[in-house]
Write a protein that holds these residues in place. Sequence first.
Motif, PDB file in Angstrom:
ATOM      1  N   ASP A 115      -9.095  60.061 -16.899  1.00 51.13           N
ATOM      2  CA  ASP A 115      -8.240  59.167 -16.117  1.00 51.13           C
ATOM      3  C   ASP A 115      -8.913  57.834 -15.800  1.00 51.13           C
ATOM      4  O   ASP A 115      -8.392  57.039 -15.021  1.00 51.13           O
ATOM      5  N   LYS A 116     -10.102  57.631 -16.367  1.00 48.78           N
ATOM      6  CA  LYS A 116     -10.797  56.335 -16.265  1.00 48.78           C
ATOM      7  C   LYS A 116     -11.098  55.947 -14.819  1.00 48.78           C
ATOM      8  O   LYS A 116     -10.899  54.805 -14.398  1.00 48.78           O
ATOM      9  N   TYR A 117     -11.585  56.905 -14.043  1.00 48.71           N
ATOM     10  CA  TYR A 117     -11.983  56.623 -12.666  1.00 48.71           C
ATOM     11  C   TYR A 117     -13.336  55.926 -12.595  1.00 48.71           C
ATOM     12  O   TYR A 117     -13.725  55.445 -11.537  1.00 48.71           O
ATOM     13  N   TRP A 118     -14.066  55.892 -13.713  1.00 48.86           N
ATOM     14  CA  TRP A 118     -15.418  55.343 -13.724  1.00 48.86           C
ATOM     15  C   TRP A 118     -15.483  54.160 -14.690  1.00 48.86           C
ATOM     16  O   TRP A 118     -14.871  54.171 -15.743  1.00 48.86           O
ATOM     17  N   ASP A 119     -16.248  53.150 -14.321  1.00 50.40           N
ATOM     18  CA  ASP A 119     -16.362  51.925 -15.108  1.00 50.40           C
ATOM     19  C   ASP A 119     -17.424  52.092 -16.186  1.00 50.40           C
ATOM     20  O   ASP A 119     -18.620  51.908 -15.930  1.00 50.40           O
ATOM     21  N   PHE A 120     -17.002  52.434 -17.401  1.00 52.17           N
ATOM     22  CA  PHE A 120     -17.944  52.660 -18.484  1.00 52.17           C
ATOM     23  C   PHE A 120     -18.645  51.383 -18.942  1.00 52.17           C
ATOM     24  O   PHE A 120     -19.592  51.450 -19.723  1.00 52.17           O
ATOM     25  N   GLU A 121     -18.180  50.236 -18.483  1.00 46.53           N
ATOM     26  CA  GLU A 121     -18.854  48.980 -18.817  1.00 46.53           C
ATOM     27  C   GLU A 121     -19.968  48.659 -17.831  1.00 46.53           C
ATOM     28  O   GLU A 121     -20.694  47.680 -18.006  1.00 46.53           O
ATOM     29  N   HIS A 122     -20.126  49.463 -16.798  1.00 41.77           N
ATOM     30  CA  HIS A 122     -21.132  49.179 -15.774  1.00 41.77           C
ATOM     31  C   HIS A 122     -22.541  49.234 -16.374  1.00 41.77           C
ATOM     32  O   HIS A 122     -22.839  50.107 -17.204  1.00 41.77           O
ATOM     33  N   PRO A 123     -23.433  48.326 -15.959  1.00 40.09           N
ATOM     34  CA  PRO A 123     -24.800  48.320 -16.500  1.00 40.09           C
ATOM     35  C   PRO A 123     -25.557  49.628 -16.278  1.00 40.09           C
ATOM     36  O   PRO A 123     -26.495  49.932 -17.034  1.00 40.09           O
ATOM     37  N   ALA A 124     -25.156  50.410 -15.283  1.00 41.03           N
ATOM     38  CA  ALA A 124     -25.842  51.685 -15.036  1.00 41.03           C
ATOM     39  C   ALA A 124     -25.776  52.608 -16.238  1.00 41.03           C
ATOM     40  O   ALA A 124     -26.656  53.456 -16.444  1.00 41.03           O
ATOM     41  N   PHE A 125     -24.729  52.463 -17.057  1.00 42.75           N
ATOM     42  CA  PHE A 125     -24.577  53.323 -18.228  1.00 42.75           C
ATOM     43  C   PHE A 125     -25.363  52.822 -19.433  1.00 42.75           C
ATOM     44  O   PHE A 125     -25.236  53.369 -20.533  1.00 42.75           O
ATOM     45  N   GLY A 126     -26.188  51.793 -19.219  1.00 46.25           N
ATOM     46  CA  GLY A 126     -27.019  51.283 -20.303  1.00 46.25           C
ATOM     47  C   GLY A 126     -27.937  52.351 -20.879  1.00 46.25           C
ATOM     48  O   GLY A 126     -28.198  52.379 -22.084  1.00 46.25           O
ATOM     49  N   ILE A 127     -28.405  53.272 -20.043  1.00 48.89           N
ATOM     50  CA  ILE A 127     -29.295  54.332 -20.508  1.00 48.89           C
ATOM     51  C   ILE A 127     -28.576  55.238 -21.508  1.00 48.89           C
ATOM     52  O   ILE A 127     -29.162  55.705 -22.488  1.00 48.89           O
ATOM     53  N   VAL A 128     -27.285  55.465 -21.286  1.00 54.88           N
ATOM     54  CA  VAL A 128     -26.504  56.302 -22.202  1.00 54.88           C
ATOM     55  C   VAL A 128     -26.276  55.568 -23.518  1.00 54.88           C
ATOM     56  O   VAL A 128     -26.386  56.152 -24.601  1.00 54.88           O
ATOM     57  N   ARG A 129     -25.965  54.278 -23.436  1.00 57.77           N
ATOM     58  CA  ARG A 129     -25.768  53.481 -24.654  1.00 57.77           C
ATOM     59  C   ARG A 129     -27.041  53.456 -25.499  1.00 57.77           C
ATOM     60  O   ARG A 129     -27.001  53.575 -26.724  1.00 57.77           O
ATOM     61  N   ARG A 130     -28.181  53.284 -24.844  1.00 62.53           N
ATOM     62  CA  ARG A 130     -29.449  53.242 -25.579  1.00 62.53           C
ATOM     63  C   ARG A 130     -29.737  54.591 -26.238  1.00 62.53           C
ATOM     64  O   ARG A 130     -30.235  54.649 -27.369  1.00 62.53           O
ATOM     65  N   PHE A 131     -29.436  55.663 -25.534  1.00 64.17           N
ATOM     66  CA  PHE A 131     -29.628  57.001 -26.100  1.00 64.17           C
ATOM     67  C   PHE A 131     -28.771  57.184 -27.349  1.00 64.17           C
ATOM     68  O   PHE A 131     -29.260  57.660 -28.388  1.00 64.17           O
ATOM     69  N   LEU A 132     -27.506  56.801 -27.281  1.00 60.35           N
ATOM     70  CA  LEU A 132     -26.619  56.920 -28.440  1.00 60.35           C
ATOM     71  C   LEU A 132     -27.115  56.056 -29.587  1.00 60.35           C
ATOM     72  O   LEU A 132     -27.016  56.448 -30.762  1.00 60.35           O
ATOM     73  N   GLU A 133     -27.666  54.900 -29.268  1.00 60.86           N
ATOM     74  CA  GLU A 133     -28.214  54.018 -30.305  1.00 60.86           C
ATOM     75  C   GLU A 133     -29.387  54.673 -31.005  1.00 60.86           C
ATOM     76  O   GLU A 133     -29.475  54.681 -32.242  1.00 60.86           O
ATOM     77  N   VAL A 134     -30.292  55.255 -30.216  1.00 57.10           N
ATOM     78  CA  VAL A 134     -31.480  55.893 -30.783  1.00 57.10           C
ATOM     79  C   VAL A 134     -31.087  57.083 -31.653  1.00 57.10           C
ATOM     80  O   VAL A 134     -31.580  57.247 -32.774  1.00 57.10           O
ATOM     81  N   VAL A 135     -30.199  57.929 -31.149  1.00 60.56           N
ATOM     82  CA  VAL A 135     -29.799  59.126 -31.886  1.00 60.56           C
ATOM     83  C   VAL A 135     -29.067  58.750 -33.180  1.00 60.56           C
ATOM     84  O   VAL A 135     -29.274  59.365 -34.234  1.00 60.56           O
ATOM     85  N   SER A 136     -28.200  57.743 -33.111  1.00 60.85           N
ATOM     86  CA  SER A 136     -27.459  57.305 -34.292  1.00 60.85           C
ATOM     87  C   SER A 136     -28.379  56.667 -35.320  1.00 60.85           C
ATOM     88  O   SER A 136     -28.238  56.899 -36.522  1.00 60.85           O
ATOM     89  N   ASP A 137     -29.317  55.854 -34.871  1.00 58.83           N
ATOM     90  CA  ASP A 137     -30.280  55.249 -35.794  1.00 58.83           C
ATOM     91  C   ASP A 137     -31.071  56.318 -36.530  1.00 58.83           C
ATOM     92  O   ASP A 137     -31.309  56.220 -37.745  1.00 58.83           O
ATOM     93  N   ALA A 138     -31.467  57.363 -35.802  1.00 59.08           N
ATOM     94  CA  ALA A 138     -32.272  58.421 -36.399  1.00 59.08           C
ATOM     95  C   ALA A 138     -31.486  59.211 -37.441  1.00 59.08           C
ATOM     96  O   ALA A 138     -32.066  59.799 -38.349  1.00 59.08           O
ATOM     97  N   SER A 139     -30.165  59.209 -37.323  1.00 55.34           N
ATOM     98  CA  SER A 139     -29.328  59.952 -38.262  1.00 55.34           C
ATOM     99  C   SER A 139     -29.044  59.169 -39.539  1.00 55.34           C
ATOM    100  O   SER A 139     -28.508  59.706 -40.504  1.00 55.34           O
TER     101      SER A 139
END
Length: 226
Positions: free
Chosen positions: A195-219
């Motif tokens: 229901d989009k109660y959370w702002d996925f563009e918030h800088p706090a989620f940068g750690i999740v974006r970086r994790f996805l970047e690392v995992v995807s690069d490794a694949s």
Amino acid sequence: MADEPNGSIEVVAPTQILVEGKDDLSFFDEFIKHALDEEIRNNIQIHSYGGNTELEEYLLSLEMAQGPIAIQSVGIVRDADENEASAFQSLRDALESTDLNWPIPDEVNVPAQGTPSVTTIILPGGGRPGALETLLCDTLTDELTFCVDEYFKCAERWTESARLQNIAQRDKGRARVYIAAQKRPHLSLGFSFKDKYWDFEHPAFGIVRRFLEVVSDASGFPLARE
């Protein structure tokens, strides 16, 4: 794509992300839909391994589930709870206890190179205690944070259980107090992501974006960078 918790395992993508429970599964499923384009999403599969004591068995099952599509990269997610270092060591212990001979990371969010590559992330990150909900609460405005915290200050005057909560427990409660103030206050945490109660563009989620970047690069399927 996300698998249902406790369902049968089928490997259908080269990048595998393993999370603790159904709320984490819903979070990563919705965050990936928001943050990544379809081509990248199709190379990522998310599973819930259940509780921390179940990770070793799930890793073994995941290895056996490989078919025509080989696993290139594995990302493992768990909460820090009271101590990030202890949580990270718990993940290392689970990997060491298997007979898979998968590489074991030496640092959080730094891939251990091998077949498959293995990367871990401990939420909320930054060496802090807490959980996914701690990261979610980081996205609240100062005004909302004040209101939520006032609720707990009041509750502590009347119930001992509120005074005894650790940070992870407190933030799980804080996230639910925030949901209670929304248009559909009965929603579970998992459905609050849909229901989009959370702002996925918030800088706090940068750690999740970086994790996805690392995992995807490794694949071998790197994320597109702006």
